[in-house]
Design a protein around this motif. Structure first.
Motif, short mmCIF file in Angstrom:
data_model
loop_
_atom_site.label_atom_id
_atom_site.label_comp_id
_atom_site.label_asym_id
_atom_site.label_seq_id
_atom_site.Cartn_x
_atom_site.Cartn_y
_atom_site.Cartn_z
N GLN A 128 49.88 -9.63 23.13
CA GLN A 128 49.24 -10.50 22.30
C GLN A 128 49.56 -10.12 20.77
OE1 GLN A 128 45.25 -11.84 23.82
NE2 GLN A 128 45.80 -10.06 25.13
N ILE A 129 49.79 -8.61 20.83
CA ILE A 129 49.91 -8.07 19.25
C ILE A 129 51.45 -8.30 18.95
CG2 ILE A 129 50.58 -5.64 19.82
CD1 ILE A 129 49.03 -4.80 17.40
N GLU A 130 52.07 -8.44 19.93
CA GLU A 130 53.70 -8.82 19.69
C GLU A 130 53.84 -10.05 19.06
OE1 GLU A 130 55.98 -6.33 19.84
OE2 GLU A 130 55.45 -4.81 21.13
N VAL A 131 53.23 -10.80 19.31
CA VAL A 131 53.27 -12.40 18.94
C VAL A 131 52.35 -12.47 17.60
CG1 VAL A 131 53.79 -13.35 21.03
CG2 VAL A 131 51.42 -13.38 20.48
N HIS A 132 52.00 -11.67 16.83
CA HIS A 132 51.24 -11.62 15.62
C HIS A 132 51.73 -12.41 14.68
CE1 HIS A 132 53.88 -8.98 13.22
NE2 HIS A 132 53.84 -8.47 14.16
N GLY A 133 52.95 -12.80 14.62
CA GLY A 133 53.62 -13.55 13.65
C GLY A 133 53.22 -15.08 13.69
N ALA A 134 52.82 -15.32 14.98
CA ALA A 134 52.10 -16.71 15.25
C ALA A 134 50.83 -17.10 14.75
CB ALA A 134 52.38 -16.94 16.97
N TYR A 135 50.38 -15.94 14.12
CA TYR A 135 48.97 -16.22 13.40
C TYR A 135 48.99 -16.17 11.94
CZ TYR A 135 47.48 -15.24 18.26
OH TYR A 135 47.22 -15.26 19.55
N GLY A 136 48.20 -16.78 11.14
CA GLY A 136 48.31 -17.02 9.82
C GLY A 136 47.51 -15.50 9.18
N GLU A 137 46.45 -15.01 9.93
CA GLU A 137 45.89 -13.77 9.44
C GLU A 137 45.66 -13.06 10.49
OE1 GLU A 137 43.29 -15.61 5.91
OE2 GLU A 137 42.33 -15.08 7.64
N VAL A 138 45.68 -11.73 10.47
CA VAL A 138 45.34 -10.55 11.38
C VAL A 138 44.19 -9.79 10.85
CG1 VAL A 138 46.14 -8.81 13.03
CG2 VAL A 138 47.80 -10.52 12.43
N GLU A 139 43.27 -9.57 11.67
CA GLU A 139 41.99 -8.84 11.26
C GLU A 139 41.82 -7.79 12.20
OE1 GLU A 139 39.07 -12.15 9.16
OE2 GLU A 139 38.37 -11.18 11.05
N LEU A 140 41.71 -6.38 11.74
CA LEU A 140 41.32 -5.24 12.53
C LEU A 140 40.03 -4.97 12.37
CD1 LEU A 140 44.83 -3.33 11.37
CD2 LEU A 140 44.57 -5.08 13.17
N TRP A 141 39.31 -4.83 13.30
CA TRP A 141 37.63 -4.74 13.28
C TRP A 141 37.49 -3.22 13.93
CZ3 TRP A 141 33.42 -8.37 12.48
CH2 TRP A 141 33.84 -9.53 12.16
N PHE A 187 52.30 -1.69 12.91
CA PHE A 187 52.36 -2.84 11.83
C PHE A 187 53.21 -2.04 10.74
CE2 PHE A 187 48.79 -5.21 13.39
CZ PHE A 187 49.39 -6.46 13.47
N SER A 188 53.14 -0.47 10.72
CA SER A 188 54.35 0.14 9.78
C SER A 188 55.64 -0.28 10.21
CB SER A 188 53.87 1.48 9.80
OG SER A 188 54.61 1.97 11.01
N ASP A 189 56.00 -0.58 11.36
CA ASP A 189 57.35 -1.13 11.65
C ASP A 189 57.52 -2.43 11.59
OD1 ASP A 189 59.86 0.03 12.27
OD2 ASP A 189 59.55 -0.65 14.55
N GLN A 190 56.60 -3.08 11.12
CA GLN A 190 56.81 -4.77 11.19
C GLN A 190 56.92 -5.28 9.75
OE1 GLN A 190 56.67 -6.39 14.34
NE2 GLN A 190 56.51 -4.20 14.95
N PRO A 191 58.28 -5.42 9.40
CA PRO A 191 58.64 -5.83 8.09
C PRO A 191 57.95 -6.89 7.69
CG PRO A 191 60.53 -6.44 9.54
CD PRO A 191 59.62 -5.73 10.22
N ASP A 192 57.65 -6.84 6.27
CA ASP A 192 56.92 -8.14 5.49
C ASP A 192 55.92 -8.97 6.17
OD1 ASP A 192 58.84 -7.54 3.66
OD2 ASP A 192 60.48 -8.71 4.72
N ARG A 193 54.91 -8.05 7.07
CA ARG A 193 53.89 -8.64 7.38
C ARG A 193 52.66 -8.87 6.61
NH1 ARG A 193 51.11 -11.94 11.66
NH2 ARG A 193 49.89 -12.59 9.71
N MET A 194 52.54 -10.28 6.30
CA MET A 194 51.34 -10.43 5.39
C MET A 194 50.22 -10.94 6.22
SD MET A 194 53.00 -10.14 2.57
CE MET A 194 52.16 -11.05 1.32
N GLY A 195 48.94 -11.09 5.37
CA GLY A 195 47.76 -11.74 6.08
C GLY A 195 47.21 -10.62 6.92
N LEU A 196 47.36 -9.29 6.85
CA LEU A 196 46.53 -8.27 7.40
C LEU A 196 45.27 -7.91 6.62
CD1 LEU A 196 49.39 -5.77 8.22
CD2 LEU A 196 48.32 -7.50 9.90
N PHE A 197 44.20 -7.79 7.46
CA PHE A 197 42.89 -7.48 6.84
C PHE A 197 42.31 -6.41 7.40
CE2 PHE A 197 43.87 -11.65 5.32
CZ PHE A 197 43.33 -11.78 4.08
#
Length: 336
Positions: A75-88, A106-116
């Motif tokens: 499920q985390i491997e397909v994070h690119g399918a989501y507009g936003e990712v929230e870490l609670w 996520f430090s190894d995921q290039p140009d990932r936007m929309g992280l909160f």
């Protein structure tokens, strides 16, 4: 686009859903403060090591644990399918270790936007709906500094010696304010000089110094001693096992090891064997032995005399590799 929400476990997932927040929820579900955690960049390989440890320690089916980790990781491997990712995540050690694992990913995921990031100073699993909603409104974009700090913390945690971990924990990290205190609490689980006891082990023995007590009562008392409570019942039981089934036992009275009768966790209301085993363990009356009293007095070195073997992150503690941590001075002692 849909939102991905990653949080600490099932209880938090339930509270977030109850508050009516929308998103695909993933419980991270791993007590990383116990057992080996390799410095491997591949999430699947780390999960395999974790699954083997948890299955053996807790009496769980290895294939089932592996499947749970594989489902989580997919499920985390397909994070690119989501507009936003929230870490609670919360302030305690259990959550902070999960957080730095996710940040390292996520430090190894290039140009990932929309992280909160949503950092809670209270326990997500007991929050009321209005508290959950208020926390959701306080989310902040995850910064590159936070991601890099998490990566560095994970690297120190999974290193083969705790030297970098100790140095990292003793610094202030304003971008992740709960991380340093949490890692200092982790260091307190290393054997102490002279007694060879971790902080939790010492607290257990002190609870029994005035006489026998039931496991559930000792757990409640020791659990409440941490300002940021992190130790759930099953990892606490593993610590009791280490004291009771050592070559020279420090406590007595446990009916069996935690993993001997299959998984002790159960769903309330279930009258099956798992519940019966849990109640037998939690209801057992335990007492201090002479060796336990001597360890409390500093006259018996539990780690050395009982040849303690366990892993904390990437560090293996064993005869010949007996790292120790002095809680009074904050100093590490390397193996001789």
């Amino acid at each position: 686009m849909p939102k991905l929400i990653i949080t600490n476990g099932d209880a938090a997932v339930g509270r977030i859903r109850a508050a009516g927040l929308k998103g695909h929820l993933v419980p991270w579900q791993d007590m990383l403060h116990d057992g080996p955690v390799p410095a491997d960049p591949d999430l699947d390989r780390v999960s395999d090591v974790r699954a083997e440890f948890l299955a053996e320690a807790l009496g769980m089916e290895l294939d089932a644990v592996r499947a749970d980790f594989a489902h989580r990781d997919a499920q985390i491997e397909v994070h690119g399918a989501y507009g936003e990712v929230e870490l609670w995540f919360e302030h305690d050690l259990y959550d902070q270790l999960q957080l730095i694992q996710v940040l390292n990913y996520f430090s190894d995921q290039p140009d990932r936007m929309g992280l909160f990031l949503l950092q809670a100073s209270h326990y997500l699993g007991v929050m009321e709906a209005d508290e959950v909603t208020a926390l959701a409104g306080a989310r902040t974009p995850l910064s590159q500094v936070q991601i890099e700090t998490g990566r560095q913390a994970w690297e120190a945690f999974t290193a083969p010696t705790p030297t970098a971990l100790c140095a990292f924990a003793q610094k202030r990290h304003e971008c992740l304010p709960y991380l340093g205190p949490a890692l200092l609490r982790l260091l307190a689980e290393f054997p102490a000089p002279h007694s060879g006891l971790s902080l939790t082990e010492e607290r257990i023995l002190r609870q029994l110094a005035d006489g026998p007590a039931k496991v559930a009562k000792v757990f409640g008392a020791v659990h409440s001693m941490d300002e940021a409570q992190f130790l759930a019942d099953l990892p606490f039981f593993l610590r009791l096992d280490g004291l009771a089934f050592a070559h020279e036992p420090l406590i007595e009275g446990l009916p069996f090891r935690t993993g001997d009768c299959g998984p002790l966790g159960f769903t309330p209301g279930d009258n099956g064997a798992a519940e019966a085993s849990y109640r037998a363990y939690a209801g057992a009356e335990i007492a201090l032995t002479k060796a336990g009293a001597a360890a409390l007095a500093g006259r018996f070195d539990h780690a050395s005399e009982n040849q303690v073997e366990r892993a904390i992150g990437g560090t293996r503690i064993a005869p010949g590799a007996m790292w120790r941590y002095d809680r009074a001075t904050g100093a590490l002692t390397a193996p001789n």
